[in-house]
Scaffold this motif. Structure first.
Motif, PDB file in Angstrom:
ATOM      1  N   PRO A 232       0.805  -1.224   0.000  1.00 37.28           N
ATOM      2  CA  PRO A 232       0.000   0.000   0.000  1.00 37.28           C
ATOM      3  C   PRO A 232       0.840   1.278   0.000  1.00 37.28           C
ATOM      4  CG  PRO A 232       0.198  -0.764   2.232  1.00 37.28           C
ATOM      5  CD  PRO A 232       1.006  -1.719   1.376  1.00 37.28           C
ATOM      6  N   VAL A 233       0.201   2.372  -0.393  1.00 37.92           N
ATOM      7  CA  VAL A 233       0.702   3.727  -0.144  1.00 37.92           C
ATOM      8  C   VAL A 233       0.059   4.160   1.162  1.00 37.92           C
ATOM      9  CG1 VAL A 233       0.757   6.117  -0.930  1.00 37.92           C
ATOM     10  CG2 VAL A 233       0.921   4.249  -2.599  1.00 37.92           C
ATOM     11  N   ILE A 234       0.879   4.553   2.132  1.00 37.81           N
ATOM     12  CA  ILE A 234       0.349   4.878   3.451  1.00 37.81           C
ATOM     13  C   ILE A 234       0.667   6.315   3.846  1.00 37.81           C
ATOM     14  CG2 ILE A 234       0.533   2.487   4.189  1.00 37.81           C
ATOM     15  CD1 ILE A 234       3.004   3.297   5.841  1.00 37.81           C
ATOM     16  N   PHE A 235      -0.097   6.822   4.819  1.00 38.41           N
ATOM     17  CA  PHE A 235       0.103   8.159   5.349  1.00 38.41           C
ATOM     18  C   PHE A 235       0.118   8.109   6.875  1.00 38.41           C
ATOM     19  CE2 PHE A 235      -1.522   8.919   1.142  1.00 38.41           C
ATOM     20  CZ  PHE A 235      -0.851  10.054   0.713  1.00 38.41           C
ATOM     21  N   ARG A 236       0.930   8.962   7.454  1.00 35.72           N
ATOM     22  CA  ARG A 236       0.892   9.141   8.904  1.00 35.72           C
ATOM     23  C   ARG A 236      -0.499   9.616   9.288  1.00 35.72           C
ATOM     24  NH1 ARG A 236       2.898  13.474  11.558  1.00 35.72           N
ATOM     25  NH2 ARG A 236       4.044  14.196   9.725  1.00 35.72           N
TER      26      ARG A 236
END
Length: 300
Positions: A232-236
């Protein structure tokens, strides 16, 4: 209020405003830090990452830095220390980062219409011919936080009652292939991607096709493991929603450009992105249960 006091207040407001703006996420003093997983050739990833960075800067209007940590765990911990704002992370790393730091999956990498991949157990053509023959042999895993390169082979060995003589962590998928090719180990575990439509293999051996032109002849696949949801592409978790959307849109736009198609395919076999959610990765949590571990205890 006299004129001198008013001017002093206005100056103070200007200074505070300037400091706030200079430290705003995406500013030169506080660039948006996009981390990428060190799954294969570091030099190539850095070169391609620079092109991705320039596009993201132009498309988002923010200062961006692409960071390549030394290993999978360093990538996870970068989110815990808030050094990472977003990134492309491996599937197991996401499970761990979500469990420890609440990171959020936003997009899933796609490869030619597929949103899942497999692992593979490889050996030299003149070596072991079956999983059972790995008993008492030396084996190369990728990393303790790799799904295809550790979790799934460990699960397979438990199911098949295979007892290795010794093992090593090679760090990257191509390093595992090299270790098997050079007979440093008897077998190893890497990612598997199905061949192209013309039959060209695209699993981890493909990375070393120039260095070892006979790699497909010398190294054979003993067994596939999986399936595994794509990375996945993840974000804080505390990144503003509008910023998450801006970067997600930029990545989707980039993969549709000629440069983006080449860069993202070269980096991680990415041909598109699709929306992702946390439940997409429950399958891997099930694999962890099969070996009797949680993500955090698995890597201790």
């Amino acid at each position: 209020m006299n004129l001198r006091t008013l001017l002093s207040l206005l100056a103070l407001v200007f200074v505070v405003s300037s400091c706030t703006q200079s430290n705003e996420l995406g500013s030169k003093k506080n660039p948006f830090k996009f981390y990428i997983v060190p799954a294969q050739d570091v030099v190539a990833l850095k070169e391609q990452g620079e092109k991705l960075k320039e596009f993201l800067k132009k498309e988002t209007g923010m200062e961006v830095e692409i960071e390549l940590p030394i290993n999978y765990i360093a990538l996870v911990e970068a989110f815990g220390s808030k050094r990472a704002d977003a990134g492309i992370i491996n599937t197991f790393g996401y499970i761990l980062a979500n469990e420890k730091y609440g990171v959020q999956a936003r997009l899933k990498l796609m490869n030619r219409g597929r949103d899942e991949y497999y692992g593979q157990i490889i050996a030299r053509a003149d070596g072991p011919k079956s999983i059972k023959e790995l008993n008492g042999k030396k084996f190369a895993f990728v990393d303790p936080a790799s799904t295809s390169g550790y979790l799934l082979p460990l699960r397979l060995f438990k199911q098949e009652n295979v007892k290795l003589k010794e093992f090593m962590f090679a760090g990257k998928h191509d390093t595992v292939v090299r270790a098997v090719y050079q007979k440093q180990v008897d077998a190893g575990a890497t990612f598997y991607t199905p061949p192209d439509d013309d039959g060209t293999p695209k699993d981890a051996r493909w990375i070393l096709r120039t260095e070892y032109p006979d790699v497909y002849d010398k190294i054979k696949i003993l067994k596939l493991t999986g399936p595994i949801p794509n990375d996945p592409v993840i974000f804080r978790k505390d990144i503003p929603e509008e910023v998450k959307q801006k970067f997600s849109d930029a990545l989707i736009k980039y993969v549709k450009t000629d440069e983006g198609k080449s860069v993202l395919l070269g980096m991680y076999h990415i041909t598109d992105f699709k929306a992702a959610s946390d439940k997409d990765y429950d399958l891997v949590r099930g694999y962890l249960k099969d070996v009797g571990e949680t993500a955090q205890s698995f890597i201790k």
